[in-house]
Design a protein around this motif. Structure first.
Motif, PDB file in Angstrom:
ATOM      1  N   PRO A 244    -101.019  12.286 -28.890  1.00 26.21           N
ATOM      2  CA  PRO A 244    -100.227  13.497 -29.078  1.00 26.21           C
ATOM      3  C   PRO A 244     -98.878  13.361 -28.397  1.00 26.21           C
ATOM      4  CG  PRO A 244    -101.920  13.826 -27.406  1.00 26.21           C
ATOM      5  CD  PRO A 244    -102.175  12.484 -28.014  1.00 26.21           C
ATOM      6  N   PRO A 245     -97.903  14.194 -28.801  1.00 25.34           N
ATOM      7  CA  PRO A 245     -96.579  14.105 -28.201  1.00 25.34           C
ATOM      8  C   PRO A 245     -96.625  14.326 -26.697  1.00 25.34           C
ATOM      9  CG  PRO A 245     -96.544  15.478 -30.169  1.00 25.34           C
ATOM     10  CD  PRO A 245     -97.980  15.197 -29.855  1.00 25.34           C
ATOM     11  N   VAL A 246     -95.785  13.576 -26.001  1.00 27.49           N
ATOM     12  CA  VAL A 246     -95.709  13.681 -24.551  1.00 27.49           C
ATOM     13  C   VAL A 246     -94.513  14.557 -24.198  1.00 27.49           C
ATOM     14  CG1 VAL A 246     -95.429  12.391 -22.418  1.00 27.49           C
ATOM     15  CG2 VAL A 246     -96.722  11.409 -24.302  1.00 27.49           C
ATOM     16  N   ALA A 247     -94.693  15.457 -23.244  1.00 28.97           N
ATOM     17  CA  ALA A 247     -93.598  16.330 -22.840  1.00 28.97           C
ATOM     18  C   ALA A 247     -92.435  15.508 -22.289  1.00 28.97           C
ATOM     19  CB  ALA A 247     -94.099  17.328 -21.792  1.00 28.97           C
ATOM     20  N   VAL A 248     -91.235  15.903 -22.692  1.00 30.79           N
ATOM     21  CA  VAL A 248     -90.040  15.199 -22.233  1.00 30.79           C
ATOM     22  C   VAL A 248     -89.673  15.702 -20.838  1.00 30.79           C
ATOM     23  CG1 VAL A 248     -87.643  14.682 -22.741  1.00 30.79           C
ATOM     24  CG2 VAL A 248     -89.266  15.037 -24.607  1.00 30.79           C
ATOM     25  N   PRO A 249     -89.588  14.813 -19.843  1.00 34.35           N
ATOM     26  CA  PRO A 249     -89.219  15.252 -18.497  1.00 34.35           C
ATOM     27  C   PRO A 249     -87.830  15.886 -18.507  1.00 34.35           C
ATOM     28  CG  PRO A 249     -90.058  12.992 -18.482  1.00 34.35           C
ATOM     29  CD  PRO A 249     -89.842  13.364 -19.907  1.00 34.35           C
ATOM     30  N   PRO A 250     -87.656  17.062 -17.933  1.00 37.51           N
ATOM     31  CA  PRO A 250     -86.331  17.690 -17.905  1.00 37.51           C
ATOM     32  C   PRO A 250     -85.323  16.813 -17.163  1.00 37.51           C
ATOM     33  CG  PRO A 250     -88.050  19.254 -17.281  1.00 37.51           C
ATOM     34  CD  PRO A 250     -88.684  17.906 -17.312  1.00 37.51           C
ATOM     35  N   LEU A 251     -84.139  16.683 -17.739  1.00 39.17           N
ATOM     36  CA  LEU A 251     -83.105  15.866 -17.095  1.00 39.17           C
ATOM     37  C   LEU A 251     -82.697  16.470 -15.756  1.00 39.17           C
ATOM     38  CD1 LEU A 251     -80.821  15.046 -20.178  1.00 39.17           C
ATOM     39  CD2 LEU A 251     -82.697  13.712 -19.211  1.00 39.17           C
ATOM     40  N   GLU A 252     -82.750  17.801 -15.669  1.00 44.00           N
ATOM     41  CA  GLU A 252     -82.379  18.447 -14.409  1.00 44.00           C
ATOM     42  C   GLU A 252     -83.293  18.002 -13.269  1.00 44.00           C
ATOM     43  OE1 GLU A 252     -82.857  19.904 -17.218  1.00 44.00           O
ATOM     44  OE2 GLU A 252     -80.940  20.835 -17.793  1.00 44.00           O
ATOM     45  N   ASP A 253     -84.603  17.854 -13.574  1.00 39.25           N
ATOM     46  CA  ASP A 253     -85.537  17.424 -12.535  1.00 39.25           C
ATOM     47  C   ASP A 253     -85.249  15.993 -12.099  1.00 39.25           C
ATOM     48  OD1 ASP A 253     -86.671  19.876 -12.794  1.00 39.25           O
ATOM     49  OD2 ASP A 253     -88.511  19.187 -13.772  1.00 39.25           O
ATOM     50  N   LEU A 254     -84.926  15.115 -13.074  1.00 38.34           N
ATOM     51  CA  LEU A 254     -84.619  13.728 -12.726  1.00 38.34           C
ATOM     52  C   LEU A 254     -83.394  13.650 -11.824  1.00 38.34           C
ATOM     53  CD1 LEU A 254     -85.162  12.048 -16.225  1.00 38.34           C
ATOM     54  CD2 LEU A 254     -86.723  12.032 -14.286  1.00 38.34           C
ATOM     55  N   VAL A 255     -82.372  14.394 -12.188  1.00 41.98           N
ATOM     56  CA  VAL A 255     -81.134  14.368 -11.385  1.00 41.98           C
ATOM     57  C   VAL A 255     -81.367  15.037 -10.032  1.00 41.98           C
ATOM     58  CG1 VAL A 255     -78.742  15.180 -11.279  1.00 41.98           C
ATOM     59  CG2 VAL A 255     -79.666  14.270 -13.429  1.00 41.98           C
ATOM     60  N   ALA A 256     -82.140  16.124 -10.007  1.00 41.24           N
ATOM     61  CA  ALA A 256     -82.403  16.807  -8.735  1.00 41.24           C
ATOM     62  C   ALA A 256     -83.158  15.902  -7.778  1.00 41.24           C
ATOM     63  CB  ALA A 256     -83.191  18.091  -8.991  1.00 41.24           C
ATOM     64  N   GLY A 257     -84.103  15.106  -8.313  1.00 43.48           N
ATOM     65  CA  GLY A 257     -84.833  14.188  -7.445  1.00 43.48           C
ATOM     66  C   GLY A 257     -83.922  13.154  -6.819  1.00 43.48           C
ATOM     67  N   VAL A 258     -82.950  12.677  -7.578  1.00 44.85           N
ATOM     68  CA  VAL A 258     -81.997  11.705  -7.031  1.00 44.85           C
ATOM     69  C   VAL A 258     -81.039  12.383  -6.056  1.00 44.85           C
ATOM     70  CG1 VAL A 258     -80.085  10.177  -7.628  1.00 44.85           C
ATOM     71  CG2 VAL A 258     -82.147  10.196  -9.030  1.00 44.85           C
ATOM     72  N   ARG A 259     -80.657  13.593  -6.401  1.00 41.08           N
ATOM     73  CA  ARG A 259     -79.724  14.326  -5.526  1.00 41.08           C
ATOM     74  C   ARG A 259     -80.360  14.610  -4.168  1.00 41.08           C
ATOM     75  NH1 ARG A 259     -78.583  18.774  -8.751  1.00 41.08           N
ATOM     76  NH2 ARG A 259     -77.018  17.570  -9.900  1.00 41.08           N
TER      77      ARG A 259
END
Length: 365
Positions: A244-259
């Motif tokens: 089944p389709p996999v949820a796309v990780p929000p880009l905001e979360d990826l950037v927030a983790g790096v920030r």
């Protein structure tokens, strides 16, 4: 053609035998012969037995059936027909053997019947043609229908096999994609968690509160990642069906983790992601995640910018101002991303940019 099971073959043969016996005896009775006459009765039961013999030896059963019909006709023991009593023998043989063989046997059978009717029985050529021709037309129709059915069954089997092959290929491609997602998620999570653990280790003595905050943040990131990984691994463990389709990780979360690691990270997104196909969204998210992971691990950068445009041609661009990632060839992660972008018909580049490193991809919808 999909083969019949043993039970199905037995049922078909029994039905064919019953029809043959009834047909021969009915035609004999219609011609004035008695049901107990030895000729029609012998022919009926001989053909019934040969139908069962055909289950093991298709052509031998057909040949013996033809010989039996011709012999009884020449002996004046029956006049039920030259060709049609063997109709179902031809049908069973045509279901398992090629059309040229069956058609050739039928042609020889018809010629032999015409010759015997004309020369041995002394009928006129016109009467022989009328007698044998009618049987031949009936037999041609029966063989044509049988071969059409055989070809239809073969087409069904080939179509089913093609569908299974396509599903297997789709399943394999989906599992490979999910495996890449697992790799990217693990790499990103370990990198970000590692940075926070290092911060906690450095601040453990001088600033315990900062160390605790860093560890809590690392724990939160780990918990979210474990949830995502559990879903991905659960899909990978299923051996049947398309994942089944996999949820796309929000880009905001990826950037927030790096920030949260202390890196100055900027995100700019425009366009409508809902209008973009899921495979494109997943690849775009994977590009951002892999690029940010590389920035944290290798770039020694102070600033990273993520720009994503969703549209008929989705573009992703990640740039940093560090010197670290510019050295050396692209790693396996970037190479895999290039392959995924190419599979979608897009273009991908990664290399030294203005004052740092740049990853850029353009993917058509």
């Amino acid at each position: 053609m999909q083969p019949l099971t043993r039970t199905e073959r037995g049922s078909v043969t029994a039905a064919f035998g019953a029809v043959t016996v009834l047909g021969v005896l009915s035609m004999a009775a219609a011609g004035g012969a008695g049901l107990a006459d030895p000729g029609p009765l012998s022919l009926a039961w001989a053909l019934f037995g040969l139908l069962w013999l055909q289950r093991r030896f298709p052509l031998i059963g057909l040949g013996l059936g033809i010989a039996t019909i011709l012999a009884l006709r020449v002996s004046h023991l029956t006049d039920t027909g030259w060709l049609w009593p063997a109709t179902l023998l031809y049908v069973q043989a045509a279901l398992v053997r090629g059309a040229p063989v069956i058609v050739s046997i039928a042609a020889v059978h018809a010629l032999a019947a015409f010759n015997l009717d004309w020369t041995t029985l002394g009928h006129s050529a016109r009467a022989a043609v009328a007698s044998v021709g009618t049987d031949a037309l009936w037999l041609c129709a029966a063989i044509a229908v049988t071969l059409s059915y055989r070809n239809w069954r073969r087409f069904q089997a080939e179509s089913l096999q093609r569908l299974r092959t396509e599903l297997d290929e789709q399943r394999t491609a989906e599992r490979l994609r999910l495996a890449r997602e697992v790799h990217d998620a693990v790499a990103h999570t370990l990198t970000v968690v590692g940075v926070h653990v290092n911060v906690a280790a450095d601040a453990l003595d001088s600033d315990p509160d900062e160390a605790r905050a860093a560890l809590r943040l690392a724990q939160d990131i780990r918990r979210r990642a474990m949830t995502d990984l559990s879903a991905l691994v659960g899909v990978l463990r299923t051996g049947d069906g398309i994942a089944p389709p996999v949820a796309v990780p929000p880009l905001e979360d990826l950037v927030a983790g790096v920030r949260a690691t202390g890196l100055d990270a900027a995100l700019h997104v425009d366009g409508d992601p809902d209008a973009v196909p899921l495979p494109v969204l997943l690849v775009a998210s994977a590009i951002v995640r892999e690029a940010l992971t590389n920035v944290v691990k290798h770039a020694r950068a102070g600033h990273v910018a993520v720009e994503v445009h969703y549209g008929p041609s989705t573009s992703v661009r990640v740039t940093d101002d560090g010197p670290g990632a510019a050295a050396g060839p692209p790693g396996h992660g970037l190479t895999g991303l290039a392959e995924r972008v190419a599979a979608l018909g897009g273009t991908f580049s990664a290399g030294a940019g203005e004052g740092g490193f740049a990853v850029h991809a353009k993917i058509p919808a």
